[in-house]
Design a protein around this motif. Structure first.
Motif, mmCIF file in Angstrom:
data_model
loop_
_atom_site.group_PDB
_atom_site.id
_atom_site.type_symbol
_atom_site.label_atom_id
_atom_site.label_comp_id
_atom_site.label_asym_id
_atom_site.label_seq_id
_atom_site.Cartn_x
_atom_site.Cartn_y
_atom_site.Cartn_z
ATOM 1 N N LEU A 86 52.107 25.200 -76.701
ATOM 2 C CA LEU A 86 53.063 25.419 -77.718
ATOM 3 C C LEU A 86 53.589 24.126 -77.648
ATOM 4 N N ALA A 87 53.458 22.800 -77.077
ATOM 5 C CA ALA A 87 54.029 21.731 -77.921
ATOM 6 C C ALA A 87 53.054 21.040 -78.441
ATOM 7 N N LYS A 88 51.716 20.700 -77.976
ATOM 8 C CA LYS A 88 50.447 21.274 -78.623
ATOM 9 C C LYS A 88 50.335 21.837 -80.391
ATOM 10 N N SER A 89 50.870 22.989 -80.327
ATOM 11 C CA SER A 89 50.843 23.695 -82.058
ATOM 12 C C SER A 89 51.952 22.925 -82.343
ATOM 13 N N GLU A 91 53.307 19.913 -82.669
ATOM 14 C CA GLU A 91 52.895 18.359 -82.613
ATOM 15 C C GLU A 91 52.094 18.547 -84.420
ATOM 16 N N GLN A 92 51.420 19.819 -83.768
ATOM 17 C CA GLN A 92 50.599 20.032 -85.113
ATOM 18 C C GLN A 92 51.185 20.289 -86.406
ATOM 19 N N LEU A 93 51.696 21.809 -85.645
ATOM 20 C CA LEU A 93 52.066 22.455 -86.548
ATOM 21 C C LEU A 93 53.473 21.932 -87.469
ATOM 22 N N LEU A 94 54.142 21.442 -86.498
ATOM 23 C CA LEU A 94 55.878 20.735 -87.345
ATOM 24 C C LEU A 94 55.638 18.843 -87.245
ATOM 25 N N PRO A 95 55.033 18.769 -88.343
ATOM 26 C CA PRO A 95 54.712 16.895 -88.437
ATOM 27 C C PRO A 95 56.220 16.412 -88.618
ATOM 28 N N SER A 101 59.549 16.093 -80.673
ATOM 29 C CA SER A 101 60.384 15.303 -79.834
ATOM 30 C C SER A 101 61.637 17.303 -78.889
ATOM 31 N N LEU A 102 62.045 17.919 -80.752
ATOM 32 C CA LEU A 102 63.019 18.986 -80.203
ATOM 33 C C LEU A 102 61.974 20.041 -79.063
#
Length: 135
Positions: A86-89, A91-95, A101-102
């Motif tokens: 989820l953290a990686k996604s 970062e990728q999906l919400l630039p 950082s949220l």
């Protein structure tokens, strides 16, 4: 040997009665102790059986908790994988820089919010006192 031959009928009668009483006492003693011995052997068998059952129950409990610990370890690892995904996604999906950082901050804040302090009691407590000593 001549002494035995010279015994009178009364002496033979006393010896016979003594022998008879001895047999009766021996029979009573044997019958009473035989039951006691039987009870002791039955109790010993029951004790042995109870010990075996206790040992098998102990082994089952140890096996159960070992398997539970392994399952919880696997579960924790899976939750960590989900979190990383989820953290990686995110970062990728919400630039957007604020959203990156949220996700990580909410994880960090959730750990802090679950800490039990005098100012932050466990969540299962009601607000304020609720007992008999309530003012």
């Amino acid at each position: 040997m001549q002494n035995i031959q010279n015994w009178s009928n009364e002496m033979w009668l006393i010896a016979g009665i003594g022998l008879f009483v001895g047999f009766i006492l021996a029979y009573l003693f044997i019958s009473l102790t035989k039951g006691s011995v039987k009870k002791q052997t039955e109790t010993a068998k029951e004790l042995t059986q109870a010990k075996q059952e206790l040992e098998s129950q102990k082994q089952l409990l140890e096996k159960h908790f070992a398997e539970s610990a392994d399952l919880f370890k696997t579960l924790a690892q899976d939750y960590q994988k989900i979190y990383r995904h989820l953290a990686k996604s995110s970062e990728q999906l919400l630039p957007d820089a604020n959203n990156k950082s949220l996700f990580l901050q909410s994880f960090m804040n959730s750990e802090k919010s679950t800490a039990i302090t005098p100012e932050n009691p466990p969540k299962d407590y009601k607000e304020g006192s609720s007992g008999l000593l309530k003012n």
